[in-house]
Scaffold this active site. Structure first.
Site, PDB file in Angstrom:
ATOM      1  N   VAL A  90       1.618   0.834   7.883  1.00 30.39           N
ATOM      2  CA  VAL A  90       2.273  -0.412   8.296  1.00 30.39           C
ATOM      3  C   VAL A  90       1.249  -1.546   8.330  1.00 30.39           C
ATOM      4  CG1 VAL A  90       4.020   0.841   9.608  1.00 30.39           C
ATOM      5  CG2 VAL A  90       1.957   0.030  10.777  1.00 30.39           C
ATOM      6  N   VAL A 116     -11.860 -20.693  -6.561  1.00 26.97           N
ATOM      7  CA  VAL A 116     -11.434 -21.672  -5.559  1.00 26.97           C
ATOM      8  C   VAL A 116     -11.445 -21.051  -4.156  1.00 26.97           C
ATOM      9  CG1 VAL A 116      -9.036 -21.096  -6.153  1.00 26.97           C
ATOM     10  CG2 VAL A 116      -9.491 -23.225  -4.955  1.00 26.97           C
ATOM     11  N   LEU A 147      -7.407   0.444  -2.956  1.00 27.67           N
ATOM     12  CA  LEU A 147      -6.813  -0.164  -4.154  1.00 27.67           C
ATOM     13  C   LEU A 147      -6.854  -1.685  -4.045  1.00 27.67           C
ATOM     14  CD1 LEU A 147      -3.746  -1.532  -3.650  1.00 27.67           C
ATOM     15  CD2 LEU A 147      -3.144   0.841  -3.391  1.00 27.67           C
ATOM     16  N   ASP A 197      10.914   2.752   5.933  1.00 29.95           N
ATOM     17  CA  ASP A 197      10.593   1.401   6.412  1.00 29.95           C
ATOM     18  C   ASP A 197      11.765   0.919   7.248  1.00 29.95           C
ATOM     19  OD1 ASP A 197       8.376  -0.828   4.995  1.00 29.95           O
ATOM     20  OD2 ASP A 197       9.893  -1.565   6.400  1.00 29.95           O
ATOM     21  N   ALA A 206     -16.441  -2.179   3.578  1.00 28.59           N
ATOM     22  CA  ALA A 206     -16.262  -2.374   2.132  1.00 28.59           C
ATOM     23  C   ALA A 206     -15.656  -3.749   1.861  1.00 28.59           C
ATOM     24  CB  ALA A 206     -15.366  -1.274   1.557  1.00 28.59           C
ATOM     25  N   CYS A 247      -6.071  -9.225   3.072  1.00 28.22           N
ATOM     26  CA  CYS A 247      -7.017  -8.372   3.805  1.00 28.22           C
ATOM     27  C   CYS A 247      -8.410  -8.918   4.037  1.00 28.22           C
ATOM     28  CB  CYS A 247      -7.097  -7.014   3.124  1.00 28.22           C
ATOM     29  SG  CYS A 247      -5.549  -6.115   3.312  1.00 28.22           S
ATOM     30  N   GLU A 263      -7.329   2.938   2.352  1.00 25.80           N
ATOM     31  CA  GLU A 263      -6.981   2.727   0.951  1.00 25.80           C
ATOM     32  C   GLU A 263      -7.858   1.622   0.367  1.00 25.80           C
ATOM     33  OE1 GLU A 263      -5.047   4.505  -1.139  1.00 25.80           O
ATOM     34  OE2 GLU A 263      -6.136   3.144  -2.437  1.00 25.80           O
ATOM     35  N   LYS A 312      -4.182 -13.795  -6.780  1.00 20.46           N
ATOM     36  CA  LYS A 312      -4.933 -13.367  -7.959  1.00 20.46           C
ATOM     37  C   LYS A 312      -3.897 -13.046  -9.025  1.00 20.46           C
ATOM     38  CE  LYS A 312      -6.570  -9.074  -8.034  1.00 20.46           C
ATOM     39  NZ  LYS A 312      -7.124  -7.740  -7.688  1.00 20.46           N
ATOM     40  N   LYS A 344     -14.019   1.190   5.826  1.00 26.16           N
ATOM     41  CA  LYS A 344     -13.003   0.330   5.197  1.00 26.16           C
ATOM     42  C   LYS A 344     -13.277  -1.148   5.497  1.00 26.16           C
ATOM     43  CE  LYS A 344      -9.524  -1.353   3.240  1.00 26.16           C
ATOM     44  NZ  LYS A 344      -9.398  -1.463   1.802  1.00 26.16           N
ATOM     45  N   VAL A 389       0.824  -1.204   0.000  1.00 27.58           N
ATOM     46  CA  VAL A 389       0.000   0.000   0.000  1.00 27.58           C
ATOM     47  C   VAL A 389       0.863   1.261   0.000  1.00 27.58           C
ATOM     48  CG1 VAL A 389      -1.621   1.359   1.370  1.00 27.58           C
ATOM     49  CG2 VAL A 389      -2.029  -1.047   0.969  1.00 27.58           C
TER      50      VAL A 389
HETATM   51  P1  NAD Z   1       3.030  -4.808   3.967  1.00 26.42           P
HETATM   52  O1  NAD Z   1       3.336  -5.856   4.979  1.00 26.42           O
HETATM   53  O2  NAD Z   1       3.283  -5.060   2.525  1.00 26.42           O
HETATM   54  O3  NAD Z   1       3.849  -3.474   4.337  1.00 26.42           O
HETATM   55  C1  NAD Z   1       3.943  -2.949   5.617  1.00 26.42           C
HETATM   56  C2  NAD Z   1       5.358  -2.406   5.818  1.00 26.42           C
HETATM   57  O4  NAD Z   1       5.416  -1.678   7.062  1.00 26.42           O
HETATM   58  C3  NAD Z   1       6.447  -3.474   5.917  1.00 26.42           C
HETATM   59  O5  NAD Z   1       7.409  -3.274   4.896  1.00 26.42           O
HETATM   60  C4  NAD Z   1       7.036  -3.287   7.323  1.00 26.42           C
HETATM   61  O6  NAD Z   1       8.439  -3.517   7.375  1.00 26.42           O
HETATM   62  C5  NAD Z   1       6.721  -1.846   7.607  1.00 26.42           C
HETATM   63  N1  NAD Z   1       6.709  -1.500   9.032  1.00 26.42           N
HETATM   64  C6  NAD Z   1       6.066  -2.139  10.038  1.00 26.42           C
HETATM   65  N2  NAD Z   1       6.284  -1.492  11.201  1.00 26.42           N
HETATM   66  C7  NAD Z   1       7.080  -0.428  10.937  1.00 26.42           C
HETATM   67  C8  NAD Z   1       7.634   0.611  11.731  1.00 26.42           C
HETATM   68  N3  NAD Z   1       7.402   0.694  13.033  1.00 26.42           N
HETATM   69  N4  NAD Z   1       8.417   1.531  11.113  1.00 26.42           N
HETATM   70  C9  NAD Z   1       8.653   1.453   9.778  1.00 26.42           C
HETATM   71  N5  NAD Z   1       8.142   0.502   8.969  1.00 26.42           N
HETATM   72  C10 NAD Z   1       7.365  -0.440   9.546  1.00 26.42           C
HETATM   73  O7  NAD Z   1       1.507  -4.407   4.203  1.00 26.42           O
HETATM   74  P2  NAD Z   1       0.486  -3.766   3.127  1.00 26.42           P
HETATM   75  O8  NAD Z   1      -0.090  -4.826   2.281  1.00 26.42           O
HETATM   76  O9  NAD Z   1       1.150  -2.583   2.509  1.00 26.42           O
HETATM   77  O10 NAD Z   1      -0.678  -3.278   4.101  1.00 26.42           O
HETATM   78  C11 NAD Z   1      -0.515  -2.159   4.948  1.00 26.42           C
HETATM   79  C12 NAD Z   1      -1.870  -1.762   5.505  1.00 26.42           C
HETATM   80  O11 NAD Z   1      -2.736  -1.379   4.426  1.00 26.42           O
HETATM   81  C13 NAD Z   1      -2.614  -2.875   6.236  1.00 26.42           C
HETATM   82  O12 NAD Z   1      -3.319  -2.303   7.304  1.00 26.42           O
HETATM   83  C14 NAD Z   1      -3.589  -3.399   5.201  1.00 26.42           C
HETATM   84  O13 NAD Z   1      -4.749  -3.937   5.802  1.00 26.42           O
HETATM   85  C15 NAD Z   1      -3.952  -2.146   4.456  1.00 26.42           C
HETATM   86  N6  NAD Z   1      -4.398  -2.348   3.056  1.00 26.42           N
HETATM   87  C16 NAD Z   1      -3.746  -3.234   2.242  1.00 26.42           C
HETATM   88  C17 NAD Z   1      -4.122  -3.372   0.912  1.00 26.42           C
HETATM   89  C18 NAD Z   1      -3.425  -4.324  -0.012  1.00 26.42           C
HETATM   90  O14 NAD Z   1      -3.864  -4.453  -1.154  1.00 26.42           O
HETATM   91  N7  NAD Z   1      -2.348  -4.994   0.387  1.00 26.42           N
HETATM   92  C19 NAD Z   1      -5.146  -2.571   0.406  1.00 26.42           C
HETATM   93  C20 NAD Z   1      -5.784  -1.659   1.249  1.00 26.42           C
HETATM   94  C21 NAD Z   1      -5.380  -1.563   2.583  1.00 26.42           C
HETATM   95  C1  UGA Z   2      -9.336  -6.100  -1.924  1.00 27.91           C
HETATM   96  C2  UGA Z   2     -10.360  -5.019  -2.281  1.00 27.91           C
HETATM   97  O1  UGA Z   2     -10.861  -5.271  -3.591  1.00 27.91           O
HETATM   98  C3  UGA Z   2      -9.728  -3.632  -2.230  1.00 27.91           C
HETATM   99  O2  UGA Z   2     -10.712  -2.652  -2.458  1.00 27.91           O
HETATM  100  C4  UGA Z   2      -9.097  -3.433  -0.853  1.00 27.91           C
HETATM  101  O3  UGA Z   2      -8.436  -2.187  -0.798  1.00 27.91           O
HETATM  102  C5  UGA Z   2      -8.109  -4.537  -0.580  1.00 27.91           C
HETATM  103  O4  UGA Z   2      -8.777  -5.814  -0.664  1.00 27.91           O
HETATM  104  C6  UGA Z   2      -7.514  -4.485   0.791  1.00 27.91           C
HETATM  105  O5  UGA Z   2      -8.065  -3.891   1.685  1.00 27.91           O
HETATM  106  O6  UGA Z   2      -6.480  -5.139   0.913  1.00 27.91           O
HETATM  107  P1  UGA Z   2      -7.360  -7.342  -3.203  1.00 27.91           P
HETATM  108  O7  UGA Z   2      -7.456  -8.306  -2.070  1.00 27.91           O
HETATM  109  O8  UGA Z   2      -6.040  -6.791  -3.541  1.00 27.91           O
HETATM  110  O9  UGA Z   2      -8.329  -6.086  -2.929  1.00 27.91           O
HETATM  111  O10 UGA Z   2      -7.940  -8.017  -4.538  1.00 27.91           O
HETATM  112  P2  UGA Z   2      -9.425  -8.384  -5.009  1.00 27.91           P
HETATM  113  O11 UGA Z   2      -9.534  -8.086  -6.442  1.00 27.91           O
HETATM  114  O12 UGA Z   2     -10.450  -7.802  -4.124  1.00 27.91           O
HETATM  115  O13 UGA Z   2      -9.442  -9.964  -4.852  1.00 27.91           O
HETATM  116  C7  UGA Z   2      -9.463 -10.582  -3.586  1.00 27.91           C
HETATM  117  C8  UGA Z   2      -9.652 -12.077  -3.748  1.00 27.91           C
HETATM  118  O14 UGA Z   2     -10.989 -12.360  -4.173  1.00 27.91           O
HETATM  119  C9  UGA Z   2      -8.731 -12.708  -4.797  1.00 27.91           C
HETATM  120  O15 UGA Z   2      -8.277 -13.957  -4.348  1.00 27.91           O
HETATM  121  C10 UGA Z   2      -9.634 -12.858  -6.003  1.00 27.91           C
HETATM  122  O16 UGA Z   2      -9.222 -13.877  -6.860  1.00 27.91           O
HETATM  123  C11 UGA Z   2     -10.955 -13.164  -5.330  1.00 27.91           C
HETATM  124  N1  UGA Z   2     -12.127 -12.827  -6.176  1.00 27.91           N
HETATM  125  C12 UGA Z   2     -12.384 -11.535  -6.486  1.00 27.91           C
HETATM  126  C13 UGA Z   2     -12.957 -13.834  -6.630  1.00 27.91           C
HETATM  127  O17 UGA Z   2     -12.731 -15.021  -6.335  1.00 27.91           O
HETATM  128  N2  UGA Z   2     -14.036 -13.507  -7.400  1.00 27.91           N
HETATM  129  C14 UGA Z   2     -14.318 -12.222  -7.743  1.00 27.91           C
HETATM  130  O18 UGA Z   2     -15.322 -11.994  -8.438  1.00 27.91           O
HETATM  131  C15 UGA Z   2     -13.468 -11.211  -7.264  1.00 27.91           C
END
Ligand code: NAD
Ligand code: UGA
Length: 459
Positions: free
Chosen positions: A91, A267, A164, A35, A220, A273, A162, A336, A217, A14
């Site tokens: 984080v 599957v 995305l 980081d 959603a 998340c 976020e 995915k 969040k 993110v």
């Molecule tokens: P991630 O594990 O990829 O990244 C988190 C980073 O934070 C790591 O690189 C870690 O080293 C760093 N970190 C942790 N503690 C720290 C500290 N004290 N100081 C500096 N760096 C530190 O996680 P992510 O997938 O980017 O997710 C981050 C947040 O965003 C989560 O709360 C997640 O739920 C949310 N989120 C994720 C997605 C997604 O698609 N992955 C989408 C929307 C929201």
């Molecule tokens: C999801 C949400 O779509 C984002 O809006 C959100 O920000 C994010 O979680 C988050 O908070 O981390 P993401 O997990 O990256 O995004 O990807 P998705 O496209 O939502 O897919 C999630 C899982 O559901 C995947 O394994 C995908 O294959 C599955 N999926 C999705 C299905 O099996 N069927 C569908 O129709 C859609």
């Protein structure tokens, strides 16, 4: 308040893409992503775009455009906090693995560490932005830590979750359905609105109170995951009745009240998340004594676990009730397509179930490394790391993976799988050539006509 320097703590899936796009779209703002993970920061600074730590279509171009101009990656967390007007916290907030709420609640230790570090390093007023996904009312705890441990400077807290999705992160950031900003202080809210307004139309920037933003969040993600579990529940019924889940999805999705997106049977959903956020929602509901609410959302996870399990069970049953010693080729390991992320990928759980039946698995995924596959299996702790390496191979060529396999299982919907030379794959396999399509990806490839025993989810 005008923002000229942003710091983002957390350079993950993110923080990296989100801040890179802010830097790209706001050349007047200096963005520093920090980081504690030195390897990750080194990878973000790698001149070879192929070595960035996150694979996302279009990301390398954005990073290349802004890095060194107004986008910087660093391990100097304190320095970047001290300089910034606005600090994003991005984080990880994984499910707790210990103590109260183990397996359900979000682990907020990294968030608290960030808050304490911000309080210690800040020597001027700052806006603190929650970018991580957090339980509703976390801002209250952040406020308390910042105000009680800081250097007497003032902090305004905003929630800016976020939305995305991985694999389409850059597209989602460039053209979001909406940006959500929750906060109490109107000037602080406006400062963040102004950042996004550099490229997002104003009417798509929603402002709410802090708690609505935090809760939206989790809500959603719960609604999105619920759609997948709902269509997956129907997929099982389709398999018993002769209905086709794609046709059902199209038939219901054309109702504008239902909508056609996010109705692909699979599957099972994975990703870092959906499960974590629903478990967190369930935990929160239960902690307020709302047991019916908790139970309702818990079913989304129960259905997903069932879907993963029954895919593996079907493989075993179809292959004459034994896969012991048989070679099963996995096409795909990521949760995915178009990402190298494997967190909570259904492939891990399907593999685990088949390995418990003594299958041998050969994995091919275009973006996932062998080390990651083994790390995912080792993390489960079902069997020793040596055993995982004995039973599972990871190869770089799909034809090598499928050669002399008793079955092929499609776990991720990578586009390239559709373009493979399927007659050649069938030639190389043991007969009958079983193909289990966990994504309904290859329906158009007419595999039964080629002589495959083809089983797709929901058909
Ligand atoms: P991630 O594990 O990829 O990244 C988190 C980073 O934070 C790591 O690189 C870690 O080293 C760093 N970190 C942790 N503690 C720290 C500290 N004290 N100081 C500096 N760096 C530190 O996680 P992510 O997938 O980017 O997710 C981050 C947040 O965003 C989560 O709360 C997640 O739920 C949310 N989120 C994720 C997605 C997604 O698609 N992955 C989408 C929307 C929201
Ligand atoms: C999801 C949400 O779509 C984002 O809006 C959100 O920000 C994010 O979680 C988050 O908070 O981390 P993401 O997990 O990256 O995004 O990807 P998705 O496209 O939502 O897919 C999630 C899982 O559901 C995947 O394994 C995908 O294959 C599955 N999926 C999705 C299905 O099996 N069927 C569908 O129709 C859609």
């Amino acid at each position: 308040m005008k923002i000229s320097k942003i710091c983002c703590i957390g350079a993950g899936y993110v923080g990296g893409p989100t801040m890179s796009v802010i830097a790209q779209k706001c050349p007047h703002i200096t963005v520093t992503i920090v980081d504690i993970n030195e390897k990750r920061i080194a990878a973000w600074n790698d001149p070879d775009p192929a070595r960035l730590p996150v694979y996302e279509p279009g990301l390398a171009e954005v990073v290349t455009e802004a890095r060194g101009r107004n986008l910087f990656f660093s391990t100097d967390v304190d320095g970047a906090i001290a300089e910034a007007d606005m600090v994003f916290i991005s984080v990880n907030t994984p499910t707790k693995t210990y103590g109260k709420g183990k397996g359900m609640a979000a682990d907020l230790k990294y968030i608290e560490l960030c808050a304490r570090q911000i309080a210690a390093a800040a020597n001027s007023d700052k806006i603190i932005v929650e970018k991580s996904t957090l339980p509703v009312r976390t801002a209250e705890a952040l406020k308390s830590i910042l105000h009680n441990t800081g250097n007497g400077v003032s902090f305004h807290i905003l929630s800016n979750p976020e939305f995305l999705a991985e694999g389409t992160a850059i597209q989602d950031l460039h053209d979001p359905d909406r940006v959500l900003i929750g906060g109490e202080n109107p000037e602080a809210v406006q400062a963040l609105v102004d950042v996004y307004a550099s490229w997002v139309p104003r009417e798509r920037i929603l402002t709410t109170n802090l708690w609505s933003s935090e809760l939206s969040k989790l809500t959603a993600n719960a609604f999105l995951a619920q759609r997948v579990s709902s269509i997956n529940a129907i997929s099982e019924l389709c398999e018993r009745t002769g209905a086709n889940v794609d046709e059902v999805a199209r038939a219901i999705g054309t109702d504008s009240r239902i909508g056609g997106k996010f109705l692909r049977a699979s599957v099972g959903f994975g990703g870092s998340c959906f499960q974590k956020d629903i478990l967190n929602l369930v935990y929160i509901a239960r902690s307020y004594g709302l047991h019916e609410v908790a139970h309702y959302w818990e079913q989304v996870i129960a259905m997903n676990d069932h879907q993963k399990r029954r895919f593996a069970d079907n493989i075993v049953q179809t292959m004459y009730n034994t896969v012991s010693g048989k070679k099963i080729a996995f096409l795909g390991w990521a949760f995915k397509k178009d990402t190298n992320d494997t967190r909570e990928s259904a492939a891990i759980y399907v593999a685990d179930a088949l390995l418990s039946e003594e299958a041998r698995i050969v994995v091919y995924d275009p973006k996932v490394s062998a080390g990651q596959v083994y790390a995912d299996l080792d993390y489960l702790g079902t069997r020793s790391p040596e055993e995982n390496r004995r039973l599972v191979a990871v190869v770089n060529d799909p034809y090598e993976a499928t050669g002399s396999a008793h079955a092929v299982a499609v776990l991720t919907e990578w586009d390239e799988f559709k373009a493979y030379d399927w007659p050649r794959i069938k030639e190389g396999m043991m007969k009958p050539a079983f193909l289990f399509d966990g994504r309904k990806l290859l329906a158009a490839n007419r595999l039964p006509d080629l002589g495959f025993q083809y089983y797709a989810i929901g058909e």
